[in-house]
Design a protein around this motif. Sequence first.
Motif, PDB file in Angstrom:
ATOM      1  N   PRO A  70    -142.284 -45.024 -89.189  1.00  0.00           N
ATOM      2  CA  PRO A  70    -142.780 -46.138 -90.103  1.00  0.00           C
ATOM      3  C   PRO A  70    -143.941 -45.824 -90.815  1.00  0.00           C
ATOM      4  O   PRO A  70    -144.601 -46.106 -91.867  1.00  0.00           O
ATOM      5  CB  PRO A  70    -142.603 -47.394 -89.371  1.00  0.00           C
ATOM      6  CG  PRO A  70    -142.687 -46.853 -87.759  1.00  0.00           C
ATOM      7  CD  PRO A  70    -141.941 -45.750 -87.889  1.00  0.00           C
ATOM      8  N   THR A 125    -137.954 -47.727 -93.502  1.00  0.00           N
ATOM      9  CA  THR A 125    -139.118 -48.462 -93.606  1.00  0.00           C
ATOM     10  C   THR A 125    -139.724 -48.342 -95.301  1.00  0.00           C
ATOM     11  O   THR A 125    -140.051 -49.474 -95.813  1.00  0.00           O
ATOM     12  CB  THR A 125    -140.481 -48.014 -92.901  1.00  0.00           C
ATOM     13  OG1 THR A 125    -139.813 -48.299 -91.274  1.00  0.00           O
ATOM     14  CG2 THR A 125    -141.747 -48.854 -93.098  1.00  0.00           C
ATOM     15  N   ALA A 141    -143.242 -51.318 -88.662  1.00  0.00           N
ATOM     16  CA  ALA A 141    -142.831 -51.400 -89.768  1.00  0.00           C
ATOM     17  C   ALA A 141    -143.217 -52.966 -90.525  1.00  0.00           C
ATOM     18  O   ALA A 141    -143.529 -53.178 -91.615  1.00  0.00           O
ATOM     19  CB  ALA A 141    -141.394 -51.305 -89.819  1.00  0.00           C
TER      20      ALA A 141
END
Length: 361
Positions: A121, A14, A40
Amino acid sequence: MRTALVIGCGLIGTSAALALTARGVRVHLVDRDPDQRRTASALGAGSEDPPTGPVELALVAVPPAQIATTVAELQRRGAARAYVDVGSVKAGPARELVELGGDPTSYLGTHPMAGRERSGPLAATADLFEGRPWVLTPHQETATEVVNLVLELAALCRAVPVMMAPEAHDRAVALVSHTPQLVSSLVAARLREADEAAVRLCGQGIRDVTRIAASDPRMWVEILSANPGPVADVLAEVAADLDETVRSLRALESADEAKREAGVAGVEALLRRGNAGRERVPGKHGAAPTSYETVAVSITDRPGELARIFADAGRAGVNVEDVRIEHATGQQSGLVQLMVEPSAAPALAAALGERGWTIRR
């Protein structure tokens, strides 16, 4: 680079996607966990929609044991012109890809030397790789076009590319990354059953040593399982040093003066070797280590206090090179240690004192 496919929306995947998207690359996201992929995407890392055709670069951010099979499958589909992984182990996945019938000419194994003790993320940032080494371990058959694309990837993430052989990389990270994780965990494990009175005495030293012990155990089991030999070799050397140190400490308890002197010599030798090793750790921006002067300032635990002290340092015309915060036990206060060039320390201390800060000598 105009298009990229990121497989694996954890911290590294990410963060790379955020950096690429911020620099105009169209990024497509893939993850087995739809929640991670959606998170993400919501953070601005890219699109959940599949690409309509081959992308320029496929970035594989999956556990080391899954790298080779993932790259081989992507290659069979013709998903990209070039394939790169960001795993922390390099020799094994490269060998396995060839064994699976994959194409080494379009693949390049890499390892960005950046991370955090948090994963997923939500821990990702677009600047995670800025100024950090990004190791590239090209196969002898890796195409020049692929190397150039991966160099562009590192540049877009504002990392510093470093070329290494896969085996040399694995030995290096065993020393500078994998073993420190285990040693940190070993020290932290001593606290698990410690008396509460002892734990309450924890200061900055134990916090520094055990910070990375907060890392995800499942992730580290995967990493260590992919590089067990080199890590075991380093740990065996550490174990030998520990045995020798234990003998030296036991000798300090002896009534025999000669044994005590030998114990002192043994402990001092270890500490001096540690000094010498620490001096080899690169300093700011990867340059040679620099010795800074510390200006210690008392600070209360209130909103805006850190911003105010940095603003006052800026008004004094002093650049703060590094900073540490030591919290006072059981109090809403602490100590901020501002590391500056030695010549700037007196002026900073004087300026902060004039602005009402309490300087600790």
